[in-house]
Design a protein around this motif. Structure first.
Motif, PDB file in Angstrom:
ATOM      1  N   ASN A   1      92.404  17.069  16.991  1.00 23.44           N
ATOM      2  CA  ASN A   1      92.609  17.128  18.471  1.00 23.44           C
ATOM      3  C   ASN A   1      91.519  16.965  19.283  1.00 23.44           C
ATOM      4  O   ASN A   1      91.651  16.352  20.484  1.00 23.44           O
TER       5      ASN A   1
ATOM      6  N   ALA B   1      96.778  15.752  21.827  1.00 22.57           N
ATOM      7  CA  ALA B   1      98.025  16.629  21.110  1.00 22.57           C
ATOM      8  C   ALA B   1      99.110  15.497  20.856  1.00 22.57           C
ATOM      9  O   ALA B   1      99.459  14.693  21.533  1.00 22.57           O
TER      10      ALA B   1
ATOM     11  N   THR C   1      98.595  13.887  15.224  1.00 19.53           N
ATOM     12  CA  THR C   1      97.179  14.410  14.960  1.00 19.53           C
ATOM     13  C   THR C   1      97.230  14.910  13.701  1.00 19.53           C
ATOM     14  O   THR C   1      98.273  15.296  12.817  1.00 19.53           O
TER      15      THR C   1
ATOM     16  N   SER D   1     100.577  20.852  17.271  1.00 22.75           N
ATOM     17  CA  SER D   1      99.453  20.274  17.747  1.00 22.75           C
ATOM     18  C   SER D   1      99.294  20.588  19.158  1.00 22.75           C
ATOM     19  O   SER D   1      98.068  20.869  19.693  1.00 22.75           O
TER      20      SER D   1
ATOM     21  N   ALA E   1      95.725  22.220  20.271  1.00 17.93           N
ATOM     22  CA  ALA E   1      94.797  21.219  21.381  1.00 17.93           C
ATOM     23  C   ALA E   1      94.514  22.597  22.616  1.00 17.93           C
ATOM     24  O   ALA E   1      93.495  22.474  23.191  1.00 17.93           O
TER      25      ALA E   1
END
Length: 434
Positions: A395, A405, A409, A423, A427
């Motif tokens: 991230n 994001a 990831t 994610s 993030a």
């Protein structure tokens, strides 16, 4: 108040924006399309709200379920909770359903009751589960799922009827080139966890109504702004702030979450960060074929697994009776074809006809060969190809106030809604608000 831009209104972007709004940031969510949702959204066909892909969630999707609750969605009303099952029509495969018993008794009882499996198959599956638990669901060196199943001496019947469908459904990558470790991660959090974690959750509302629409309402209620139809064309640093360009209009923000697909992120971030890690993904398509019949047409169960065979032009892998999820969609069936490159090469009309014939044959119901209308929806880059040892970006980008994001990831999970939500949340938490 920190001003934060979230670029991309898919599930990762919506998750990031909700988390930031709850932390007190003033959020602007930019989305180039007219609606939020990205690769999991509602589209309207013939006046019928359809999803751009039929989805199943799992009880193990803890972050998704938390986020739904936070934006006011009652999972009991909007998701049909089914025990883990793999059922095939008319004896064309096995019939496996787990009872609602504590784990791991539910798996053992389901295995004992399963039809269509020989004693050898059941013992093979039991050995796999026991050994994987003993190994803590980890392998020293990643390999393909096919290689893993071979090491565990899984029978051909189990591979065809259980492991291959589960692998394709979870990773959208064929077992011969899918990551065994990521597959084990999914099994760990579902089959290897509490009983409810293995439940299959099927949306009873369209995907936009399940999360993105409610996320937008939540963001706006916390002082944020939703900017659909706004394509971000530029991003650069202005001192300690970030300038975001939408066409000829530039606006400054304290931080930015880039939540668009990896290839698009690479183009936007070119010159700001090393984008090599965003450009190396290969992708897999997912196709959903909708077939509308008379309202009285229904299946005995909400969904079935299907045996696919490219040589016989049988492409369908799962079929869902939408009428059992929403009475307004009575007579509508949705058939999923994952990793569907070869199937969509036939053309949508030919594919729909072959799927209709497949349904008529496996259910022994000739009327299924002649739907009133069909609609094929293909997401050509639905997921990244989840191969062994795949390196996925973090991230963090190394630049203050700029984070990534997306379901691509770094994560234990493949490209799923849960991976996207996790994610997005991670993030947003990487951004300092003070």
């Amino acid at each position: 108040m920190h001003k934060v831009a979230v670029i991309g209104g898919g599930w990762a972007g919506c998750a990031a924006a909700v988390e930031l709004a709850d932390r007190g940031a003033t959020v602007t969510l930019f989305e180039s399309a007219r609606n939020l949702g990205g690769r999991a959204r509602m589209v309207e066909v013939n006046g019928v709200p359809l999803d751009n892909g039929q989805h199943i969630l799992l009880g193990a999707y803890s972050e998704t379920l938390k986020l739904l609750k936070r934006v006011g969605v009652d999972a009991n009303d909007t998701l049909l909770h089914l025990p883990l099952q793999m059922r095939y029509p008319n004896g064309s495969g096995m019939d496996f359903v787990t009872p609602r018993l504590p784990a791991p008794l539910h798996m053992l009882a389901g295995l004992f009751r399963a039809k269509g499996l020989r004693r050898e198959d059941k013992l093979s599956l039991a050995r796999f589960s026991t050994t994987a638990r003993w190994m803590d669901w980890r392998i020293n060196t990643d390999c393909s799922v096919s290689e893993l199943l071979n090491r565990f001496d899984q029978t051909d019947t189990l591979v065809q009827l259980m492991w291959r469908p589960l692998c394709i459904a979870a990773l959208n990558t064929p077992p011969e080139r899918a990551s065994a470790q990521v597959f084990l991660n999914v099994l760990r959090d579902s089959l290897g966890a509490r009983r409810a974690a293995s439940d299959m959750l099927i949306p009873k509302v369209d995907l936009s109504g399940l999360f993105p629409t409610n996320a937008a309402r939540h963001i706006e209620a916390h002082g944020g702004r939703i900017a659909c139809g706004s394509m971000v064309t530029g991003l650069h640093a202005e001192g300690r702030r970030w300038a975001v360009s939408v066409q000829d209009i530039e606006e400054e923000f304290d931080a930015v979450v880039v939540a668009i697909p990896a290839a698009q992120a690479a183009r936007l971030l070119n010159g700001l960060i090393d984008t090599v890690g965003l450009e190396t993904f290969n992708y897999e398509p997912i196709t959903t074929c909708y077939l509308q019949y008379d309202p009285g047409v229904a299946l005995d169960h909400v969904f079935y697994a299907l045996v696919d065979d490219a040589h016989l032009k049988r492409w369908g892998q799962f079929v869902f009776d939408r009428g059992q999820l929403d009475a307004a969609q009575a007579g509508l069936l949705a058939v999923v074809v994952s990793t569907s490159t070869e199937a969509i090469a036939m053309g949508h009309n030919v594919l729909a006809d072959s799927i209709a014939q497949q349904l008529a044959e496996v259910f022994a119901r000739p009327e299924l060969s002649a739907p009133h209308w069909t609609k094929v929806i293909s997401e050509k880059r639905a997921t990244f190809s989840c191969t062994p040892g795949l390196q996925r970006p973090l991230n963090l980008t190394g630049l203050d106030g700029l984070v990534l994001a997306g379901d691509y990831t770094a994560s234990d999970y493949p490209a799923t809604l849960e991976a996207a939500v996790r994610s997005g949340v991670q993030a947003s938490r990487a951004i300092t608000l003070n």
